[in-house]
Write a protein that holds these residues in place. Structure first.
Motif, PDB file in Angstrom:
ATOM      1  N   ASN A 229       0.830  -1.214   0.000  1.00  0.00           N
ATOM      2  CA  ASN A 229       0.000   0.000   0.000  1.00  0.00           C
ATOM      3  C   ASN A 229       0.857   1.253   0.000  1.00  0.00           C
ATOM      4  OD1 ASN A 229      -2.442  -1.203  -0.122  1.00  0.00           O
ATOM      5  ND2 ASN A 229      -2.880  -1.097   2.068  1.00  0.00           N
ATOM      6  N   ASN A 300     -13.681  -3.923   2.760  1.00  0.00           N
ATOM      7  CA  ASN A 300     -14.251  -2.957   3.718  1.00  0.00           C
ATOM      8  C   ASN A 300     -15.669  -3.373   4.100  1.00  0.00           C
ATOM      9  OD1 ASN A 300     -11.995  -1.384   3.705  1.00  0.00           O
ATOM     10  ND2 ASN A 300     -12.835   0.238   2.407  1.00  0.00           N
ATOM     11  N   ALA A 301     -16.467  -3.745   3.085  1.00  0.00           N
ATOM     12  CA  ALA A 301     -17.863  -4.138   3.349  1.00  0.00           C
ATOM     13  C   ALA A 301     -17.878  -5.315   4.338  1.00  0.00           C
ATOM     14  CB  ALA A 301     -18.564  -4.508   2.052  1.00  0.00           C
ATOM     15  N   LYS A 303     -15.494  -6.125   6.462  1.00  0.00           N
ATOM     16  CA  LYS A 303     -14.896  -5.735   7.730  1.00  0.00           C
ATOM     17  C   LYS A 303     -15.879  -4.950   8.600  1.00  0.00           C
ATOM     18  CE  LYS A 303     -11.258  -2.937   7.302  1.00  0.00           C
ATOM     19  NZ  LYS A 303      -9.893  -2.409   7.214  1.00  0.00           N
ATOM     20  N   PHE A 304     -16.670  -4.070   7.953  1.00  0.00           N
ATOM     21  CA  PHE A 304     -17.529  -3.170   8.731  1.00  0.00           C
ATOM     22  C   PHE A 304     -18.981  -3.659   8.824  1.00  0.00           C
ATOM     23  CE2 PHE A 304     -14.021  -0.466   7.142  1.00  0.00           C
ATOM     24  CZ  PHE A 304     -13.475  -0.130   8.376  1.00  0.00           C
ATOM     25  N   ASP A 327     -23.457  -2.707   1.530  1.00  0.00           N
ATOM     26  CA  ASP A 327     -23.453  -3.523   2.752  1.00  0.00           C
ATOM     27  C   ASP A 327     -24.489  -2.987   3.723  1.00  0.00           C
ATOM     28  OD1 ASP A 327     -22.266  -1.665   4.825  1.00  0.00           O
ATOM     29  OD2 ASP A 327     -20.595  -1.662   3.401  1.00  0.00           O
ATOM     30  N   LEU A 340     -13.345  10.626   4.074  1.00  0.00           N
ATOM     31  CA  LEU A 340     -13.028   9.450   3.258  1.00  0.00           C
ATOM     32  C   LEU A 340     -12.052   9.812   2.150  1.00  0.00           C
ATOM     33  CD1 LEU A 340     -16.290   7.442   2.566  1.00  0.00           C
ATOM     34  CD2 LEU A 340     -14.367   6.850   4.024  1.00  0.00           C
ATOM     35  N   THR A 345      -6.452   7.937   6.650  1.00  0.00           N
ATOM     36  CA  THR A 345      -7.562   8.442   7.456  1.00  0.00           C
ATOM     37  C   THR A 345      -8.648   7.393   7.572  1.00  0.00           C
ATOM     38  OG1 THR A 345      -7.092  10.658   6.706  1.00  0.00           O
ATOM     39  CG2 THR A 345      -9.247  10.313   7.679  1.00  0.00           C
ATOM     40  N   ALA A 347     -12.511   6.472   9.608  1.00  0.00           N
ATOM     41  CA  ALA A 347     -13.694   7.226  10.024  1.00  0.00           C
ATOM     42  C   ALA A 347     -13.515   7.822  11.416  1.00  0.00           C
ATOM     43  CB  ALA A 347     -14.920   6.330   9.975  1.00  0.00           C
ATOM     44  N   THR A 351     -11.264   3.120  14.855  1.00  0.00           N
ATOM     45  CA  THR A 351     -11.449   2.138  13.771  1.00  0.00           C
ATOM     46  C   THR A 351     -10.270   1.185  13.655  1.00  0.00           C
ATOM     47  OG1 THR A 351     -12.663   3.825  12.605  1.00  0.00           O
ATOM     48  CG2 THR A 351     -12.080   1.889  11.340  1.00  0.00           C
ATOM     49  N   THR A 358      -5.055   0.484   7.701  1.00  0.00           N
ATOM     50  CA  THR A 358      -4.254   1.696   7.846  1.00  0.00           C
ATOM     51  C   THR A 358      -4.957   2.930   7.313  1.00  0.00           C
ATOM     52  OG1 THR A 358      -3.299   1.072   5.739  1.00  0.00           O
ATOM     53  CG2 THR A 358      -1.978   0.625   7.699  1.00  0.00           C
ATOM     54  N   GLY A 359      -6.097   2.750   6.656  1.00  0.00           N
ATOM     55  CA  GLY A 359      -6.786   3.911   6.084  1.00  0.00           C
ATOM     56  C   GLY A 359      -6.181   4.318   4.755  1.00  0.00           C
ATOM     57  N   LEU A 360      -5.579   3.361   4.045  1.00  0.00           N
ATOM     58  CA  LEU A 360      -4.980   3.694   2.740  1.00  0.00           C
ATOM     59  C   LEU A 360      -5.779   3.118   1.573  1.00  0.00           C
ATOM     60  CD1 LEU A 360      -1.131   3.243   3.178  1.00  0.00           C
ATOM     61  CD2 LEU A 360      -2.378   5.322   2.677  1.00  0.00           C
ATOM     62  N   GLY A 361      -6.536   2.056   1.863  1.00  0.00           N
ATOM     63  CA  GLY A 361      -7.210   1.308   0.794  1.00  0.00           C
ATOM     64  C   GLY A 361      -8.057   2.176  -0.121  1.00  0.00           C
ATOM     65  N   LEU A 362      -8.919   3.004   0.466  1.00  0.00           N
ATOM     66  CA  LEU A 362      -9.840   3.803  -0.363  1.00  0.00           C
ATOM     67  C   LEU A 362      -9.106   4.850  -1.174  1.00  0.00           C
ATOM     68  CD1 LEU A 362     -13.074   4.501   1.715  1.00  0.00           C
ATOM     69  CD2 LEU A 362     -12.825   3.191  -0.380  1.00  0.00           C
TER      70      LEU A 362
HETATM   71  N1  LIG Z   1     -18.161  -0.214   3.985  1.00  0.00           N
HETATM   72  C1  LIG Z   1     -17.821   0.630   4.954  1.00  0.00           C
HETATM   73  N2  LIG Z   1     -18.618   0.813   6.046  1.00  0.00           N
HETATM   74  C2  LIG Z   1     -18.259   1.681   7.008  1.00  0.00           C
HETATM   75  N3  LIG Z   1     -17.126   2.410   7.014  1.00  0.00           N
HETATM   76  C3  LIG Z   1     -16.303   2.246   5.988  1.00  0.00           C
HETATM   77  C4  LIG Z   1     -16.596   1.365   4.899  1.00  0.00           C
HETATM   78  N4  LIG Z   1     -15.592   1.446   4.013  1.00  0.00           N
HETATM   79  C5  LIG Z   1     -14.704   2.329   4.517  1.00  0.00           C
HETATM   80  N5  LIG Z   1     -15.110   2.832   5.699  1.00  0.00           N
HETATM   81  C6  LIG Z   1     -14.432   3.834   6.532  1.00  0.00           C
HETATM   82  O1  LIG Z   1     -13.453   4.449   5.748  1.00  0.00           O
HETATM   83  C7  LIG Z   1     -12.173   4.274   6.341  1.00  0.00           C
HETATM   84  C8  LIG Z   1     -11.113   4.221   5.251  1.00  0.00           C
HETATM   85  O2  LIG Z   1     -11.223   3.026   4.501  1.00  0.00           O
HETATM   86  P1  LIG Z   1      -9.935   2.432   3.832  1.00  0.00           P
HETATM   87  O3  LIG Z   1     -10.307   1.236   3.030  1.00  0.00           O
HETATM   88  O4  LIG Z   1      -9.234   3.545   3.126  1.00  0.00           O
HETATM   89  O5  LIG Z   1      -9.019   2.073   5.072  1.00  0.00           O
HETATM   90  P2  LIG Z   1      -9.060   0.811   6.035  1.00  0.00           P
HETATM   91  O6  LIG Z   1      -9.977  -0.222   5.486  1.00  0.00           O
HETATM   92  O7  LIG Z   1      -9.297   1.304   7.426  1.00  0.00           O
HETATM   93  O8  LIG Z   1      -7.561   0.337   5.956  1.00  0.00           O
HETATM   94  P3  LIG Z   1      -6.853  -0.395   4.698  1.00  0.00           P
HETATM   95  O9  LIG Z   1      -7.819  -0.441   3.566  1.00  0.00           O
HETATM   96  O10 LIG Z   1      -5.668   0.477   4.426  1.00  0.00           O
HETATM   97  O11 LIG Z   1      -6.471  -1.727   5.219  1.00  0.00           O
HETATM   98  C9  LIG Z   1     -12.307   3.019   7.161  1.00  0.00           C
HETATM   99  O12 LIG Z   1     -11.347   2.972   8.192  1.00  0.00           O
HETATM  100  C10 LIG Z   1     -13.713   3.160   7.708  1.00  0.00           C
HETATM  101  O13 LIG Z   1     -13.725   4.030   8.797  1.00  0.00           O
END
Ligand SMILES: Nc1ncnc2c1ncn2[C@@H]1O[C@H](COP(=O)(O)OP(=O)(O)OP(=O)(O)O)[C@@H](O)[C@H]1O
Ligand SMILES: [Mg+2]
Length: 405
Positions: A229, A300-301, A303-304, A327, A340, A345, A347, A351, A358-362
């Motif tokens: 990442n 992400n879907a 995980k959350f 989701d 976002l 970063t 939420a 988290t 790490t907040g890098l994926g999106l």
């Molecule tokens: N489907 C979702 N439902 C709720 N919150 C979400 C969802 N997807 C993303 N988020 C919020 O957006 C933040 C950033 O998502 P992102 O994918 O960038 O990072 P991450 O999943 O925390 O870490 P990484 O993807 O780097 O492993 C998440 O930490 C979460 O707070």
């Protein structure tokens, strides 16, 4: 209407004399108006001689009125204006004194202590009693000029700071890109050797060591994802991320992604519903980046969301492909949504502790999509769930590929 200058001249608009008391009243009124004016107002005659000098002019030039009345207006002008051969009016009204001029513009004035200063000068003229009078309206613009100069200097300083920051940021991205690359080699060796060891210990009947070796592998893979990442992000920032375009079957990619994500779906007791349009056809894009973006949204879907539904709907809309990941998980508040797509970063602060990541994926996925001329958008309601939508051109070469934000 009777003008101020008519009042000064003690006449009405038609040039007729008026009763003395009224004339006094009008003179007093005219004087009061002139003295209250914020701008310096000076009248001069045809020979450049100062006739009136109001209070604002006194404070601008630093002369009491009685010291300048009867003197040449050149006294109030900076050297280049004084040195000219012709009189003041000849310069400002060269050919035709009956032509009334409006704002003349910026010139340099001179104060009683000899200091020169920028002033805005407006001039008009009028014909009274068979002679020309010239009215100068003067404004000291030193403060404005100083502020403009400061603003210019600030802009230059800001531009320099921005360039330096940009250079530093690019250097940092370059360093991170190299560093992450260097980190991956030994890490891959650690993962590889732990896999080999696992096979060995199983063959030798030492299976009690297997759980520990699995932990090394899991930790190693996790670290590898993080490094990948950081490598992606620094490559994007250094402008070195390249697209590797190829033709591929969209339904095939969707099958591959959903198969891989299945264990994650089950981990939190979720179900996955996939809906694909019949006409998805082929796409010309960077398949690795499309796959990685889909994994991140689906990851992400999963995980959350706990014990909920995850949906993946894929449609072809003429020249574009739309991947919609929904989701029924924790969702986000509007404030959380504003943050976002920002690097590192999440939420909220808890988290990472609660869900990992790490907040890098999106932000990486979004920049990948932007590199391919598409984008990611989001809708979400806190406590109800989220929908992330990737829209990509079906043929990336034909699309205007955007530089990521
Ligand atoms: N489907 C979702 N439902 C709720 N919150 C979400 C969802 N997807 C993303 N988020 C919020 O957006 C933040 C950033 O998502 P992102 O994918 O960038 O990072 P991450 O999943 O925390 O870490 P990484 O993807 O780097 O492993 C998440 O930490 C979460 O707070
Ligand atoms: Mg993520």
């Amino acid at each position: 209407m009777t003008s101020e200058t008519d009042l000064l001249a003690g006449q009405n608009g038609c040039g007729e004399s008026m009763p003395l008391a009224r004339q006094h009243l009008q003179e007093a009124l005219a004087r009061a108006i002139l003295d209250m004016a914020a701008d310096g107002i000076i009248t001069i005659d045809q020979n450049d001689t100062i006739e009136t000098f109001n209070t604002a002019a006194e404070s601008i030039f630093g002369y009491p009125a009685q010291d300048v009345i009867g003197q040449s207006v050149n006294l109030l002008m900076a050297a280049p204006y004084q040195e000219q051969q012709h009189g003041f009016q000849a310069r400002f009204f060269p050919n035709n004194p009956s032509k009334i001029l409006g704002l003349y513009g910026e010139v340099e004035g001179r104060r009683s202590d000899g200091a020169c200063f920028p002033m805005e000068l407006g001039i008009s003229n009028l014909h009274v009693d068979g002679r020309w009078l010239f009215i100068m309206v003067v404004r000291d613009i030193s403060e404005r000029k100083r502020a403009e100069q400061q603003l210019r200097e600030m802009n230059v300083a800001l531009a320099q700071a921005r360039d330096q920051a940009l250079e530093a940021s690019q250097a940092k991205s370059g360093f991170l890109a190299n560093m992450s690359h260097e980190l991956r080699t030994p890490l891959n060796a650690i993962i590889g050797y732990s896999e080999m060891l696992q096979d060995d210990v199983e063959d030798r009947g030492l299976s009690d060591l297997v759980p520990d070796l699995k932990k090394i592998q899991t930790a190693g893979r996790h670290l590898l994802t993080l490094i990948n990442n950081v490598l992606d992000l620094s490559k994007i920032e250094a402008g070195k991320m390249e697209l590797c375009l190829e033709h591929f079957d969209v339904a095939g990619l969707v099958r591959e992604v959903t198969d891989t994500i299945e264990p994650l779906v089950q981990k939190n007791a979720n179900t996955l519903a996939v809906s694909c349009g019949a006409d998805l056809g082929r796409m010309h894009a960077d398949v690795t980046k499309v796959r990685q973006s889909l994994f991140n949204l689906l990851g992400n879907a999963c995980k959350f969301t706990k014990g909920g539904e995850i949906g993946l709907r894929v449609e072809r809309r003429s020249e574009a492909l739309v991947f919609r990941v929904s989701d029924t998980g924790i969702g986000m508040t509007p404030e959380q949504m504003k943050r976002l797509f920002q690097d590192f970063t999440q939420a909220d602060g808890s988290t990472s502790r609660k869900y990992g990541g790490t907040g890098l994926g999106l932000s990486i996925s979004r920049r990948f999509c932007q590199l391919m001329g598409g984008d990611i958008s989001v809708e979400s309601t806190a406590g109800k769930g989220s929908i992330f939508t990737i829209e990509l051109p079906a043929d990336v070469t034909k699309a205007a590929v955007r530089t990521p934000e």
